[in-house]
Motif scaffolding. Structure first.
Motif, PDB file in Angstrom:
ATOM      1  N   PHE A 123       0.834  -1.205   0.000  1.00 42.00           N
ATOM      2  CA  PHE A 123       0.000   0.000   0.000  1.00 42.00           C
ATOM      3  C   PHE A 123       0.866   1.251   0.000  1.00 42.00           C
ATOM      4  N   CYS A 124       1.874   1.253   0.848  1.00 44.23           N
ATOM      5  CA  CYS A 124       2.749   2.426   0.942  1.00 44.23           C
ATOM      6  C   CYS A 124       3.583   2.587  -0.335  1.00 44.23           C
ATOM      7  N   ARG A 171       1.730   4.257  -2.885  1.00 42.49           N
ATOM      8  CA  ARG A 171       1.525   5.680  -2.621  1.00 42.49           C
ATOM      9  C   ARG A 171       2.850   6.429  -2.594  1.00 42.49           C
ATOM     10  N   THR A 172       3.918   5.756  -2.876  1.00 44.09           N
ATOM     11  CA  THR A 172       5.264   6.318  -2.742  1.00 44.09           C
ATOM     12  C   THR A 172       5.485   6.963  -1.383  1.00 44.09           C
ATOM     13  N   SER A 173       4.957   6.289  -0.381  1.00 43.54           N
ATOM     14  CA  SER A 173       5.349   6.668   0.975  1.00 43.54           C
ATOM     15  C   SER A 173       6.175   5.505   1.508  1.00 43.54           C
ATOM     16  N   GLN A 230      -1.444   8.063   6.616  1.00 45.67           N
ATOM     17  CA  GLN A 230      -1.706   7.088   5.562  1.00 45.67           C
ATOM     18  C   GLN A 230      -3.047   6.380   5.753  1.00 45.67           C
ATOM     19  N   ARG A 248      -8.664   0.032   5.655  1.00 44.81           N
ATOM     20  CA  ARG A 248      -7.696   0.572   4.706  1.00 44.81           C
ATOM     21  C   ARG A 248      -7.069  -0.487   3.811  1.00 44.81           C
ATOM     22  N   GLY A 266      -8.862   3.109  -4.051  1.00 47.91           N
ATOM     23  CA  GLY A 266      -7.800   4.104  -4.149  1.00 47.91           C
ATOM     24  C   GLY A 266      -7.663   4.874  -2.852  1.00 47.91           C
ATOM     25  N   HIS A 267      -6.592   5.623  -2.752  1.00 42.68           N
ATOM     26  CA  HIS A 267      -6.250   6.177  -1.447  1.00 42.68           C
ATOM     27  C   HIS A 267      -7.116   7.339  -1.031  1.00 42.68           C
TER      28      HIS A 267
END
Ligand SMILES: [Zn+2]
Ligand SMILES: [Zn+2]
Ligand SMILES: [Zn+2]
Ligand SMILES: [Zn+2]
Lengths: 166, 166
Positions: free
Chosen positions: B27-28, B31-33, B84, B102, B108-109
């Motif tokens: 997931f991260c 999201r490029t986290s 997040q 989540r 989508g986020h």
DNA sequence: TCTCAGTCGTTATAATATAACTAAAGGCGA
DNA sequence: TCGCCTTTAGTTATATTATAACGACTGAGA
């Protein structure tokens, strides 16, 4: 100690607040609970504010009238006022606000007041509503999963009508 | 230190938690986290618990794996996980719980997850629901008074089905 | 290589809340 | 009135939750 010329500082409250304090006193008398001077001061300080106030803000102001007030002084008064339904705690702010309903209620002290709070992130104002749709939706949702609700917190953060103009 | 391979403490998580952590990592990434090791540990400790956990409880456990973890270590991880949407804060408890939604969400986020929490005063368990009646009732109540809601907290305290038996 | 944004280590402190013990005040029956 | 008990308040200390501030490291991209 002294009683006749007791207070150095005058009662700090506006006529509106004083009227509410009188009603609170009557309310407590009717419930045989005691709105002592400290509790009355704390309630007055809360009612006087247009926004929720934190315990240590209350303490700072209270010290103008009771020099040796300490955290327990304030927290005990807050506990009492919460137990009587005269104030609410806003969880998201760790702060307290006068109940807009309690002193208007003619249903007796067990009237089951369910409040929701709208918190403006623009001006910091908090308004209390009693919306039966929300209350019922919560009760229904709980019942659906076999949960027996006792008390609920509903705090809605956003922008009040005034702050949407800016 | 006579154990055979002098390993640091093993990854403490159950297979279920590990699976969730894998999904959180994906997931991260999407999201490029960055789910760094500290953040992953904190998330794992929260997911592993059946009840909400306080920041200092997390800290105590985290110290088994990172000896010099300090409050900012935990609060930074918590801030990230909240941002997040991987965990929620339970206001009434000043504690944190994994998001039940989540990692399941396929929208989508920005899917606008609105959760409500049922807190059992018997066993301390907290369950997360997404009830559209409550969500709509809140939106309607806000609209009625010209308030533009941004985010809301709904926490219902009571007795869960299991605890009503006792 | 340089730089910048993001992350983390570290120390200190702020903000919120309660424990524990003592003393005073108020209600109430004898 | 007195004594007795409950509630309230004073006082000191401490617990719990959260953030400020600053420097160092890392890794991606100009
Ligand atoms: Zn109210
Ligand atoms: Zn506003
Ligand atoms: Zn969730
Ligand atoms: Zn339960």
């Amino acid at each position: 100690m002294l009683t006749s010329t007791a207070t150095a500082v005058q009662d700090p409250f506006s006529p509106d607040t004083l009227a509410l304090l009188d009603r609170a006193a009557a309310f407590c008398t009717a419930r045989t609970s005691r709105l002592t001077e400290t509790r009355r001061l704390v309630l007055g300080l809360i009612l006087q504010s247009s926004k929720p106030v934190g315990a240590y803000d209350i303490l700072d102001h209270l010290r103008q009238y009771q020099r040796n007030a300490a955290p327990p002084t304030v927290y005990r008064a807050i506990d009492f006022l919460l137990s009587q339904g005269l104030i609410h705690r806003i969880e998201r702010m760790s702060a307290f606000i006068g109940c807009a309903h309690r002193l208007e209620c003619h249903h007796g002290h067990g009237c089951g007041h369910r409040a929701q709070f709208l918190i403006c992130s623009g001006c910091g104002a908090v308004s209390e509503v009693e919306d039966s749709e929300i209350t019922h939706a919560i009760a229904d949702a709980a019942r659906k999963i076999g949960f027996k609700p006792h008390q609920s917190t509903v705090e809605i953060e956003g922008l009040c009508a005034a702050c949407q103009q800016g």
